[in-house]
Design a protein around this motif. Sequence first.
Motif, PDB file in Angstrom:
ATOM      1  N   SER A 177       4.605  68.431  62.301  1.00 30.09           N
ATOM      2  CA  SER A 177       3.376  68.095  63.003  1.00 30.09           C
ATOM      3  C   SER A 177       2.962  66.645  62.797  1.00 30.09           C
ATOM      4  CB  SER A 177       2.254  69.012  62.512  1.00 30.09           C
ATOM      5  OG  SER A 177       0.991  68.558  62.939  1.00 30.09           O
ATOM      6  N   ASN A 178       2.327  66.116  63.787  1.00 33.79           N
ATOM      7  CA  ASN A 178       1.532  64.898  63.684  1.00 33.79           C
ATOM      8  C   ASN A 178       0.077  65.370  63.736  1.00 33.79           C
ATOM      9  OD1 ASN A 178       0.255  62.433  64.013  1.00 33.79           O
ATOM     10  ND2 ASN A 178       1.161  61.967  66.001  1.00 33.79           N
ATOM     11  N   GLY A 211      14.292  66.213  64.231  1.00 30.39           N
ATOM     12  CA  GLY A 211      15.417  65.477  63.660  1.00 30.39           C
ATOM     13  C   GLY A 211      15.092  64.805  62.340  1.00 30.39           C
ATOM     14  N   LEU A 212      13.797  64.577  62.095  1.00 30.66           N
ATOM     15  CA  LEU A 212      13.347  63.948  60.856  1.00 30.66           C
ATOM     16  C   LEU A 212      12.779  65.005  59.909  1.00 30.66           C
ATOM     17  CD1 LEU A 212      11.668  60.719  62.278  1.00 30.66           C
ATOM     18  CD2 LEU A 212      13.877  60.904  61.111  1.00 30.66           C
ATOM     19  N   SER A 213      13.573  66.009  59.625  1.00 32.48           N
ATOM     20  CA  SER A 213      13.206  67.069  58.688  1.00 32.48           C
ATOM     21  C   SER A 213      13.933  66.811  57.381  1.00 32.48           C
ATOM     22  CB  SER A 213      13.595  68.424  59.254  1.00 32.48           C
ATOM     23  OG  SER A 213      13.153  69.454  58.415  1.00 32.48           O
ATOM     24  N   PHE A 218      12.869  74.302  56.205  1.00 30.33           N
ATOM     25  CA  PHE A 218      12.300  74.134  57.531  1.00 30.33           C
ATOM     26  C   PHE A 218      13.404  73.551  58.426  1.00 30.33           C
ATOM     27  CE2 PHE A 218       8.956  73.690  54.313  1.00 30.33           C
ATOM     28  CZ  PHE A 218       8.122  74.728  54.708  1.00 30.33           C
ATOM     29  N   GLY A 219      13.098  72.664  59.302  1.00 33.01           N
ATOM     30  CA  GLY A 219      14.133  71.988  60.088  1.00 33.01           C
ATOM     31  C   GLY A 219      14.910  72.891  61.020  1.00 33.01           C
ATOM     32  N   GLY A 321       8.586  66.612  56.935  1.00 34.67           N
ATOM     33  CA  GLY A 321       9.246  65.960  58.059  1.00 34.67           C
ATOM     34  C   GLY A 321       8.374  64.856  58.614  1.00 34.67           C
ATOM     35  N   ALA A 322       8.866  64.214  59.682  1.00 31.72           N
ATOM     36  CA  ALA A 322       8.158  63.126  60.360  1.00 31.72           C
ATOM     37  C   ALA A 322       7.956  61.951  59.409  1.00 31.72           C
ATOM     38  CB  ALA A 322       6.838  63.617  60.958  1.00 31.72           C
ATOM     39  N   PHE A 323       6.916  61.137  59.666  1.00 36.08           N
ATOM     40  CA  PHE A 323       6.654  59.972  58.804  1.00 36.08           C
ATOM     41  C   PHE A 323       5.155  59.706  58.706  1.00 36.08           C
ATOM     42  CE2 PHE A 323       8.953  58.405  62.746  1.00 36.08           C
ATOM     43  CZ  PHE A 323       7.835  58.309  63.557  1.00 36.08           C
TER      44      PHE A 323
END
Length: 394
Positions: A177-178, A211-213, A218-219, A321-323
């Motif tokens: 999530s963002n 893709g950024l997991s 999770f992922g 995940g994410a950034f």
Amino acid sequence: MRISRRAQAIEPFYVMEVAKEAAALAREVAGGSQPMVFLNIGEPDFTAPPLVQEAAARAVRDGRTQYTQATGLPELRERISAWYAERLGVQVPARRIVVTAGASAALQLACLALIEAGDEVLMPDPSYPCNRHFVSAAEGRAVLLPTTAAERFQLSADKVAAAWNAQTRGVLLASPSNPTGTSIAPEELARIHAQVLARGGITLIDEIYLGLSYDPAFGRSALALGDDVVSINSFSKYFNMTGWRLGWLVVPDALVPVVERIAQNLFICASTIAQHAALACFEAESIALYEQRRAEFRARRDYFVPALDALGLKVPVMPDGAFYAWADCAQACERLGVQGSWDLTFALMHQAHLAVTPGRDFGQADTGRFIRFSTASSMAHLQEAVARLRTLLA
């Protein structure tokens, strides 16, 4: 001039409003000892890999710039299908993949195809603000359900069941999530989807950060749950192609001609040059580079989140995940004598020349207590940000 009610109902995208002021201040302080550090925009500091850039230039040079089918280049759809099989272990036929002008177009197409005026769509609070406005643009209504750190700031099957009513059309989720960088536990996602299916609803899921997991727990793509899940994805985040405006949508077979018809009228097609370039994303050399960059994003998270915690900017759930880092700023607000994350954002901007994002963009459930940091910037910038925060909050 009369402005439509639909347009008036769309709130400002506050992250962009803050970014405008930060950019103006950055110009003023550019020559000083403390230039602006930007940790506000969710955009990788990496650009498209060399093979992708070369493929774009080759497409232009060879004159391959005409319209494609509204569903996208057949060979790109096949490459994306193969990506699901190889990377995520999910069989997604190319015929169910529609290439779009970014994930934004994918969300718009999905909402226009599935939502009637007055339909309600359940979403977590906090969540990415534009997602709820895609629902509004289709004349539906986003219903934000408050979430907690114990729930990883995600919806639960119990909350979906309790909130469902005669107007509910389905759920719109994001995993990761963002703004939180958290994913839905696979078993909980399966329970949510089962609740939605039992009520004849739709499960839409934003998987642009999949893709950024960083955590094998999770992922996993929600598409593994069945052909009736609608998934939105993008070349912007993992594939580092933000300004190329290219994404895709995975839909059930019956929905493909519907989405295609809407896309023909609204978009004609996604950028042909970007599509030809994206074919090179899946080359082994490009994937190796993407994986190096994913490791760098993880290293940034592993440095920055503990550093924030040590400064009293607690991140309640480690992002998997994410950034992003979704940090509780109550202690910092008290230290600086400001009221909530909105005021803190401008205090950090002007006193530390540090741009962050206030929580108000992402919902109403206690979001004034949180700020979002983007760790998509360089490690050097993150270290500088920590040093400035340490000085300011000492």
